[in-house]
Design a protein around this motif. Structure first.
Motif, mmCIF file in Angstrom:
data_model
loop_
_atom_site.group_PDB
_atom_site.id
_atom_site.type_symbol
_atom_site.label_atom_id
_atom_site.label_comp_id
_atom_site.label_asym_id
_atom_site.label_seq_id
_atom_site.Cartn_x
_atom_site.Cartn_y
_atom_site.Cartn_z
ATOM 1 N N UNK A 1 0.831 -1.211 0.000
ATOM 2 C CA UNK A 1 0.000 0.000 0.000
ATOM 3 C C UNK A 1 0.865 1.261 0.000
ATOM 4 N N UNK A 2 0.466 2.212 -0.818
ATOM 5 C CA UNK A 2 1.225 3.445 -0.929
ATOM 6 C C UNK A 2 2.191 3.462 -2.087
ATOM 7 N N UNK A 3 2.497 2.270 -2.628
ATOM 8 C CA UNK A 3 3.388 2.202 -3.790
ATOM 9 C C UNK A 3 2.598 2.483 -5.072
ATOM 10 N N UNK A 4 3.286 2.923 -6.090
ATOM 11 C CA UNK A 4 2.670 3.210 -7.382
ATOM 12 C C UNK A 4 2.466 1.893 -8.133
ATOM 13 N N UNK A 5 1.211 1.428 -8.160
ATOM 14 C CA UNK A 5 0.940 0.156 -8.822
ATOM 15 C C UNK A 5 1.113 0.255 -10.332
ATOM 16 N N UNK A 6 0.933 1.457 -10.859
ATOM 17 C CA UNK A 6 1.177 1.643 -12.283
ATOM 18 C C UNK A 6 2.625 1.367 -12.648
ATOM 19 N N UNK A 7 3.523 1.711 -11.756
ATOM 20 C CA UNK A 7 4.942 1.431 -11.989
ATOM 21 C C UNK A 7 5.193 -0.073 -12.018
ATOM 22 N N UNK A 8 4.493 -0.819 -11.161
ATOM 23 C CA UNK A 8 4.607 -2.275 -11.152
ATOM 24 C C UNK A 8 4.103 -2.853 -12.475
ATOM 25 N N UNK A 9 2.961 -2.344 -12.948
ATOM 26 C CA UNK A 9 2.416 -2.808 -14.226
ATOM 27 C C UNK A 9 3.420 -2.548 -15.347
ATOM 28 N N UNK A 10 3.939 -1.328 -15.393
ATOM 29 C CA UNK A 10 4.852 -0.947 -16.471
ATOM 30 C C UNK A 10 6.157 -1.739 -16.429
ATOM 31 N N UNK A 11 6.643 -1.995 -15.216
ATOM 32 C CA UNK A 11 7.941 -2.657 -15.071
ATOM 33 C C UNK A 11 7.852 -4.169 -15.254
ATOM 34 N N UNK A 12 6.728 -4.770 -14.862
ATOM 35 C CA UNK A 12 6.652 -6.236 -14.818
ATOM 36 C C UNK A 12 5.589 -6.834 -15.734
ATOM 37 N N UNK A 13 4.350 -6.410 -15.572
ATOM 38 C CA UNK A 13 3.258 -7.077 -16.286
ATOM 39 C C UNK A 13 3.201 -6.709 -17.761
ATOM 40 N N UNK A 14 3.430 -5.456 -18.079
ATOM 41 C CA UNK A 14 3.403 -5.053 -19.488
ATOM 42 C C UNK A 14 4.452 -5.803 -20.310
ATOM 43 N N UNK A 15 5.719 -5.868 -19.874
ATOM 44 C CA UNK A 15 6.706 -6.630 -20.650
ATOM 45 C C UNK A 15 6.360 -8.118 -20.757
ATOM 46 N N UNK A 16 5.758 -8.671 -19.686
ATOM 47 C CA UNK A 16 5.401 -10.089 -19.708
ATOM 48 C C UNK A 16 4.321 -10.359 -20.755
ATOM 49 N N UNK A 17 3.277 -9.543 -20.742
ATOM 50 C CA UNK A 17 2.198 -9.715 -21.713
ATOM 51 C C UNK A 17 2.722 -9.524 -23.134
ATOM 52 N N UNK A 18 3.516 -8.488 -23.332
ATOM 53 C CA UNK A 18 4.057 -8.227 -24.670
ATOM 54 C C UNK A 18 4.952 -9.368 -25.142
ATOM 55 N N UNK A 19 5.709 -9.958 -24.242
ATOM 56 C CA UNK A 19 6.567 -11.078 -24.600
ATOM 57 C C UNK A 19 5.733 -12.289 -25.020
ATOM 58 N N UNK A 20 4.718 -12.630 -24.243
ATOM 59 C CA UNK A 20 3.883 -13.787 -24.574
ATOM 60 C C UNK A 20 3.190 -13.578 -25.908
ATOM 61 N N UNK A 21 2.628 -12.378 -26.115
ATOM 62 C CA UNK A 21 1.872 -12.118 -27.341
ATOM 63 C C UNK A 21 2.768 -11.997 -28.564
ATOM 64 N N UNK A 22 4.072 -11.838 -28.356
ATOM 65 C CA UNK A 22 4.988 -11.717 -29.485
ATOM 66 C C UNK A 22 5.912 -12.926 -29.628
ATOM 67 N N UNK A 23 5.626 -13.995 -28.896
ATOM 68 C CA UNK A 23 6.478 -15.183 -28.997
ATOM 69 C C UNK A 23 6.466 -15.714 -30.429
ATOM 70 N N UNK A 24 7.628 -16.154 -30.935
ATOM 71 C CA UNK A 24 7.695 -16.671 -32.300
ATOM 72 C C UNK A 24 7.197 -18.101 -32.436
ATOM 73 N N UNK A 25 6.625 -18.629 -31.363
ATOM 74 C CA UNK A 25 6.060 -19.984 -31.357
ATOM 75 C C UNK A 25 4.724 -19.951 -30.614
ATOM 76 N N UNK A 26 3.852 -20.931 -30.836
ATOM 77 C CA UNK A 26 2.606 -20.998 -30.071
ATOM 78 C C UNK A 26 2.874 -21.187 -28.580
ATOM 79 N N UNK A 27 1.986 -20.601 -27.765
ATOM 80 C CA UNK A 27 2.100 -20.704 -26.305
ATOM 81 C C UNK A 27 0.794 -21.288 -25.762
ATOM 82 N N UNK A 28 0.928 -22.349 -24.976
ATOM 83 C CA UNK A 28 -0.214 -23.000 -24.340
ATOM 84 C C UNK A 28 -0.187 -22.700 -22.851
ATOM 85 N N UNK A 29 -1.342 -22.348 -22.276
ATOM 86 C CA UNK A 29 -1.480 -22.276 -20.823
ATOM 87 C C UNK A 29 -2.147 -23.561 -20.357
#
Length: 260
Positions: free
Chosen positions: A74-102
């Motif tokens: 609490x009190x931390x900038x959650x947007x910074x967490x999204x930008x630093x961690x979740x955004x790169x993760x999503x972009x990496x998965x969606x740009x993988x050069x191979x199919x990805x299964x969950x």
């Protein structure tokens, strides 16, 4: 030695990445983000890899963000967490050069649910649930959830799922088109393994182009989509896999696809 937060296993053309914080239902920490992104980047660079599987250790797939992580306090900038961690993760998965299964082996909540939905194909154990838990703590869906949900299930269902934060069973998720398939718990590993092996033998470059074309076409009119299709067929039609596929079809033999 500290056990890795992401377990990496290679079987022929398939890399399996297992989220490995079972005591915390595989909830995300900054360190786990770093290891998962590094493992995905390594799989993307490895020409021998033709399919990636993401799953969870223990009884859960991923419970989302670990709220005890320093970046989520609490009190931390959650947007910074999204930008630093979740955004790169999503972009990496969606740009993988191979199919990805969950392979969703248990509960997938919050960012964990949307991590799964970012993948190309989602196979879930019958006992698994998907929960957009964000409204329960005063947040909006992240990890691509606002973009993914309406495209998968339509606006009305997306809004209800996101606002109410109720459990969506794997069976219901499959029926409404949120995921590809729901299977008996004991069959999950076998079904995912067979699917990953199948995808690994298919024309990888064309599969990835199909993913990208379907995503781009959502924001196009028909003429734009037709133009995109022509552009992609021009590129793919001169590639090895098309020539190999046609030759195999004519000679009534299995094709050997190698493009990536």
């Amino acid at each position: 030695m500290t056990e890795p937060l992401i377990l990496v296993a290679q079987a022929q053309a398939v890399t399996t990445l297992t989220l490995n914080r079972p005591a915390a239902m595989n909830s995300f920490t900054t360190a786990m983000h770093e290891q998962l992104l590094a493992a995905l980047n390594q799989a993307a660079k490895d020409k021998a890899v033709r399919c990636v599987v993401i799953t969870g250790q223990g009884r859960g797939f991923c419970a989302g963000q670990d709220l005890g992580d320093p970046m989520a306090e609490p009190g931390k900038d959650l947007g910074a967490l999204i930008s630093a961690c979740y955004k790169p993760l999503v972009q990496r998965i969606r740009s993988m050069p191979v199919p990805v299964i969950a392979a969703v082996n248990g509960v997938a909540a919050g960012a964990g649910a949307n991590l799964a939905l970012c993948c190309d194909l989602v196979i879930a154990a019958r006992s698994a649930n998907f929960i957009q838990a964000f409204s329960k703590i005063g947040l909006v869906p992240d990890t691509g959830g606002t973009w993914l949900l309406p495209r998968l299930v339509g606006h009305a269902r997306a809004l209800g799922i996101a606002m109410l934060g109720e459990k969506v069973s794997a069976t219901d998720a499959a029926q409404m088109g949120m995921i590809w398939q729901s299977v008996d718990d004991e069959a999950l590993a076998g079904v995912v393994g067979a699917l990953a092996d199948r995808l690994g033998k298919m024309p990888t470059k064309a599969l990835v182009a199909t993913r990208n074309a379907l995503a781009q076409a959502q924001d196009m009119d028909l003429d734009g989509a037709l133009a995109l299709e022509a552009q992609l067929q021009t590129r793919l039609g001169s590639a090895h896999d098309y020539l190999e596929g046609v030759e195999a079809f004519r000679n009534k033999r299995p094709a050997t696809f190698t493009d990536r």
